[in-house]
Design a protein around this motif. Sequence first.
Motif, short mmCIF file in Angstrom:
data_model
loop_
_atom_site.label_atom_id
_atom_site.label_comp_id
_atom_site.label_asym_id
_atom_site.label_seq_id
_atom_site.Cartn_x
_atom_site.Cartn_y
_atom_site.Cartn_z
N ALA A 28 15.27 17.97 -154.99
CA ALA A 28 14.44 17.45 -153.91
C ALA A 28 14.60 15.94 -153.83
CB ALA A 28 13.01 17.83 -154.17
N CYS A 29 14.64 15.43 -152.60
CA CYS A 29 14.72 13.98 -152.38
C CYS A 29 13.45 13.33 -152.92
CB CYS A 29 14.87 13.72 -150.88
SG CYS A 29 14.73 11.98 -150.43
N ILE A 30 13.57 12.24 -153.66
CA ILE A 30 12.39 11.64 -154.29
C ILE A 30 11.47 10.96 -153.27
CG2 ILE A 30 13.42 11.31 -156.58
CD1 ILE A 30 13.78 8.37 -155.89
N VAL A 31 11.94 10.77 -152.05
CA VAL A 31 11.09 10.16 -151.03
C VAL A 31 10.46 11.22 -150.13
CG1 VAL A 31 11.01 8.61 -149.06
CG2 VAL A 31 12.37 7.99 -151.04
N CYS A 32 11.31 12.04 -149.48
CA CYS A 32 10.76 12.96 -148.48
C CYS A 32 10.55 14.37 -149.02
CB CYS A 32 11.65 13.00 -147.24
SG CYS A 32 13.24 13.78 -147.55
N GLY A 33 11.09 14.64 -150.21
CA GLY A 33 10.87 15.94 -150.84
C GLY A 33 11.77 17.05 -150.32
N LEU A 49 18.20 10.44 -153.40
CA LEU A 49 17.82 10.45 -151.99
C LEU A 49 18.65 11.46 -151.20
CD1 LEU A 49 17.52 6.70 -150.92
CD2 LEU A 49 15.70 8.25 -151.63
N CYS A 50 18.03 12.03 -150.15
CA CYS A 50 18.79 12.88 -149.24
C CYS A 50 19.60 11.97 -148.31
CB CYS A 50 17.85 13.78 -148.45
SG CYS A 50 16.85 12.89 -147.25
N SER A 51 20.53 12.57 -147.55
CA SER A 51 21.39 11.71 -146.72
C SER A 51 20.59 11.04 -145.61
CB SER A 51 22.57 12.50 -146.16
OG SER A 51 22.08 13.61 -145.46
N SER A 52 19.53 11.71 -145.08
CA SER A 52 18.82 11.04 -143.98
C SER A 52 18.00 9.86 -144.51
CB SER A 52 17.99 12.04 -143.15
OG SER A 52 16.77 12.30 -143.76
N CYS A 53 17.42 9.97 -145.73
CA CYS A 53 16.71 8.81 -146.32
C CYS A 53 17.72 7.69 -146.65
CB CYS A 53 15.92 9.22 -147.54
SG CYS A 53 14.43 10.16 -147.12
N THR A 54 18.89 8.08 -147.16
CA THR A 54 19.92 7.07 -147.47
C THR A 54 20.30 6.30 -146.21
OG1 THR A 54 20.82 8.45 -149.24
CG2 THR A 54 22.27 6.74 -148.38
ZN LIG Z 1 14.82 12.21 -148.11
#
Ligand SMILES: [Zn+2]
Length: 275
Positions: A28-33, A49-54
């Motif tokens: 899971a992305c540490i920001v958006c989960g 991070l996921c690619s959209s948060c990156t």
């Molecule tokens: Zn994310």
Amino acid sequence: MPSWNAMRLMLGQAISATAAWLASSAAACIVCGRAHGSHGGGQRAITGLCSSCTNAIPWITRIRCAICGRPEACPDCMRRDVTFFTASRSAVRYDETIREWLAQYKYRGNERLAPLLGRFLCSAYDRLIRELRQTYGDIRFEAVIPVPVSAERRMERGFNQAEQLSASVAVHAGLPLVHGLVRVRHSGKQSYKSRIDRIQDTKTLFAGEASVLEQFLRYRLSCTSSSIPLRLLLVDDIYTTGSTVNACAEAVTTALRRIEPSLSLELYVLTLARS
Ligand SMILES: [Zn+2]
Ligand SMILES: [Zn+2]
């Protein structure tokens, strides 16, 4: 030749290592989960991070104001009477994304963001060093000083975000972390004040921690020639008008000059975000 049982054991270990790798690559992305794989479009995905948060990280890549590193024209630096720091640089813009990430980290206790934000700051440090070395050759900093929060804030949050960020930079750069500043009093919410009130209010907010700075100077004198200018790095989370870091730089300068009046000193500032 290993025995069949040993081969089975090795195979079993290899399979569980692969399973663990697959599980971590879909973590899971540490920001958006949201679950994310190791393949992301756009920028190279940042660990955790996921690619959209990156892709949402608003890196500051070009600056216009040489003093505060602002990407656009800067009235604050022109209006300031005395600037006690040489230059300030920030990793990212303080946009909606970073506001939300900082809120998660500071107010909602998402501690997993600490190393990530620390890495952002370290990349800003690397850029600052590259920029300075292009102009001045092989210069280096001698210590990192965190901008302190009041005792009330520290109690509220359980930590000082500037201190955690400072620690990442100190480790990354191999520099001592010097707690050379104290916050004399608690201030009200800065965002509700006018610019002038804010500057007046901030001027008396910080003081140099004389005993800590004296100890640091004595240590420095034992290993560095006093003819080399002392370069220090102040670290905070957000840079808005620069009044906080300028007050901190003034407090450090005053305290150090009181100890060693002829000290040659240069202060630089590094913040996570630039509003
Ligand atoms: Zn994310
Ligand atoms: Zn500026």
